[in-house]
Design an enzyme around this catalytic site. Structure first.
Site, PDB file in Angstrom:
ATOM      1  N   GLU A  28       0.840  -1.196   0.000  1.00  0.00           N
ATOM      2  CA  GLU A  28       0.000   0.000   0.000  1.00  0.00           C
ATOM      3  C   GLU A  28       0.878   1.250   0.000  1.00  0.00           C
ATOM      4  O   GLU A  28       1.818   1.335   0.768  1.00  0.00           O
ATOM      5  CB  GLU A  28      -0.910  -0.025   1.241  1.00  0.00           C
ATOM      6  N   LYS A  68       8.198  -1.667  -2.400  1.00  0.00           N
ATOM      7  CA  LYS A  68       7.577  -0.908  -1.303  1.00  0.00           C
ATOM      8  C   LYS A  68       8.645  -0.308  -0.386  1.00  0.00           C
ATOM      9  O   LYS A  68       8.622   0.885  -0.073  1.00  0.00           O
ATOM     10  CB  LYS A  68       6.623  -1.813  -0.517  1.00  0.00           C
ATOM     11  N   CYS A 122       6.300   4.398   9.359  1.00  0.00           N
ATOM     12  CA  CYS A 122       6.929   3.549   8.346  1.00  0.00           C
ATOM     13  C   CYS A 122       8.309   3.953   7.858  1.00  0.00           C
ATOM     14  O   CYS A 122       9.149   3.089   7.648  1.00  0.00           O
ATOM     15  CB  CYS A 122       5.987   3.401   7.166  1.00  0.00           C
TER      16      CYS A 122
END
Ligand SMILES: NC(=O)C1=CN([C@@H]2O[C@H](COP(=O)(O)OP(=O)(O)OC[C@H]3O[C@@H](n4cnc5c(N)ncnc54)[C@H](O)[C@@H]3O)[C@@H](O)[C@H]2O)C=CC1
Ligand SMILES: O=C(O)[C@H]1O[C@H](OP(=O)(O)OP(=O)(O)OC[C@H]2O[C@@H](n3ccc(=O)[nH]c3=O)[C@H](O)[C@@H]2O)[C@H](O)[C@@H](O)[C@@H]1O
Length: 463
Positions: A162, A221, A277
């Site tokens: 995502e 990612k 993150c």
């Protein structure tokens, strides 16, 4: 294959919004989001949609539209897994806090638990989708667990990382730059990829849906987050040089950002990046590179984190220096605690570390944030375990009113770029503060010239 029922394990900042948008865009697919955390599920089911646990502009409307129709939040994990033909794993993958890889590697405990639970309860074939951010090659672990159940149930594993950013999650999900789907390149793998492509292609143009092998997808990612964070550390590194040379970081950013090869986004100098993150994913990248013996690669990316830590500390030290090298007993107002605007998320927020550094010097910190609740501020500080809970409670107050937070303060520090800060009555704030009244703008948000006209001493980043 047409997907009819989706289960998402993990009702957090990713699972909640992504599934709400899938449910909105695909009314014929039943989407059930499950979580072990009962309080979180209860909040997602709250009658008052403004009380859902994730604050994101536009999200409550989408939840109101789809919830009860084809969007469900539940704690019945086994049931939702068994009923689904596609299962997204969207659980947390924090940095390990113990054992080998402590402080760097991703803790995959929750991922493995999910895989074992899926293996245990599934009675029909499933497509399992990695939605969480994972180290490259995690799919091989999932495959090992899922392919050895011995009960004949077949699993396909996809990687579908995502890319949403908090605060803009809904628009990022409705109009993503791209959707990335990685899967096995054999016939079964391609069929699984196509099933997921068919979900997204209801609203995402087909050319924006990229398909790759699983490993490229997993690694892309981590790479995307590393590149984004690197830009912030690069501009922050130069902000320090600006402060020594009379160059203005905003002008430098504009000058380089107009080069179409560099581009204007993500060049905002700041008190340092935060969020759940960037740091975790780069540390993970560093750990992976080291584990393959790639020392130069690991050192290169680690510097992004080192620079970010330096920027946070530098900001705190600047406050201390400007307050005549002692902040003991001095009130410093913090405007903003969230790691960026338009979110109530405080994970790894720069504000926490700046506060910790000032508290070490015995400052009195008064915090105001439009979306962060009082209890969260104390949880964040206690988590660092630098001092006792009682001491944090004594040194830090959390205010519901920004004017109250700034009253009698020696200095105001802007930690989050909330728009409302720009519109405050700064004359009123100035009048209520001790003089000389100082502002430390960690986001270059405020109009420096206007504030100086009022009488403030203004310290901005890279200026
Ligand atoms: N926060 C963000 O903006 C983004 C996060 N990611 C990634 O997505 C993943 C999830 O992140 P967040 O949603 O922020 O985490 P979060 O911590 O908000 O949510 C994770 C949820 O999973 C639940 N959970 C953990 N183990 C479970 C289990 N075995 N069964 C049921 N529920 C379980 C937890 O109770 C928690 O509510 C992470 O890998 C993160 O790196 C990716 C893109 C953006
Ligand atoms: O994997 C993730 O969790 C997500 O991480 C980031 O999203 P997020 O952390 O929510 O927010 P960002 O907008 O990227 O901001 C991160 C931090 O960098 C800071 N930042 C960002 C941009 C900038 O120019 N300057 C700057 O200091 C922000 O204030 C914030 O503290 C990425 O932008 C997403 O694509 C990714 O999906």
């Amino acid at each position: 294959m047409t997907v009819k029922k989706i289960c998402c394990i993990g009702a957090g900042y990713v699972g909640g919004p992504t599934m709400a948008v899938i449910a909105k865009q695909c009314p014929d697919i039943q989407v059930t989001v499950v979580d072990l955390n009962e309080a979180r599920i209860a909040a997602w089911n709250d009658q008052d949609v403004n009380k859902i646990p994730v604050y994101e502009p536009g999200l409550s409307d989408i939840v109101a539209e789809a919830r009860g129709r084809n969007l469900f939040f539940s704690t019945e994990v086994d049931k939702a897994i068994d009923e689904a033909d596609m299962i997204f794993i969207s659980v947390n993958t924090p940095t390990k806090t113990y054992g080998a890889g402590k402080g760097q590697a991703a803790d995959l405990k929750w991922i493995e638990l999910c895989a074992r639970q899926i293996a245990r309860v599934s009675t029909t074939d499933k497509i399992v989708v990695e939605k969480s951010t994972l180290p490259v090659r995690t799919a091989s672990t999932l495959r090992d667990i899922l392919h050895h159940t011995g009960n004949g149930v077949r699993f396909q594993i996809l990687s579908n990382p995502e890319f949403l950013a908090e605060g803009t999650a809904v628009e990022d999900l409705l109009e993503p730059d791209r959707v990335l789907i990685g899967g096995d390149q054999d016939e079964e793998g391609k069929t699984a990829i196509e099933a997921l492509v068919n979900v997204y292609s209801r609203w995402v143009p087909r050319e924006r849906i990229l398909t790759t092998n699983v490993w490229s997808s997993e690694l892309s990612k981590l790479t995307a987050n590393a590149f984004l964070a690197q830009r912030v550390s690069s501009i922050n590194a130069l902000s320090e040089l600006c402060e020594h040379t009379e160059a203005e970081i905003n002008e430098v950013a504009r000058a380089i950002g107009t080069d179409s090869r560099i581009g204007p986004k993500f060049l905002k100098a700041s008190v340092g990046f935060g969020g759940s993150c960037f740091q975790k994913d780069i540390l993970n990248l560093v750990y992976i590179a080291r584990s393959y013996g790639l020392t130069e690669v690991a050192d290169y990316w680690e510097q992004v984190i080192i620079m970010n830590d330096h920027q946070k500390k530098r900001f705190a030290n600047k406050i201390i220096r400007a307050l005549y090298n002692t902040v003991n007993g001095k009130k410093i107002a913090f405007l903003g605690w969230a790691f960026k605007k338009d979110t109530n998320d405080t994970r790894e927020s720069a504000a926490i570390y700046v506060a910790d550094h000032l508290l070490y010097e015995q400052a009195q910190v008064a915090v105001y944030d439009p979306k962060v609740v009082e209890q969260q501020v104390y949880i964040d500080l206690d988590y660092l375990a630098t001092r006792s809970t009682e001491e944090n409670k004594t040194l830090v107050t959390v205010q519901n009113d920004p004017y109250e937070a700034c009253k009698d303060a020696h200095a105001v520090a802007i930690l989050t770029e909330w728009d409302e800060f720009k519109d405050y009555d700064w004359q009123r704030i100035y009048d209520s503060m001790l003089k000389p009244a100082k502002i430390f703008d960690g986001r270059n948000l405020l109009d420096k010239k206007k504030l100086e006209e009022i009488g403030f001493q203004v310290h901005a980043i890279g200026s």
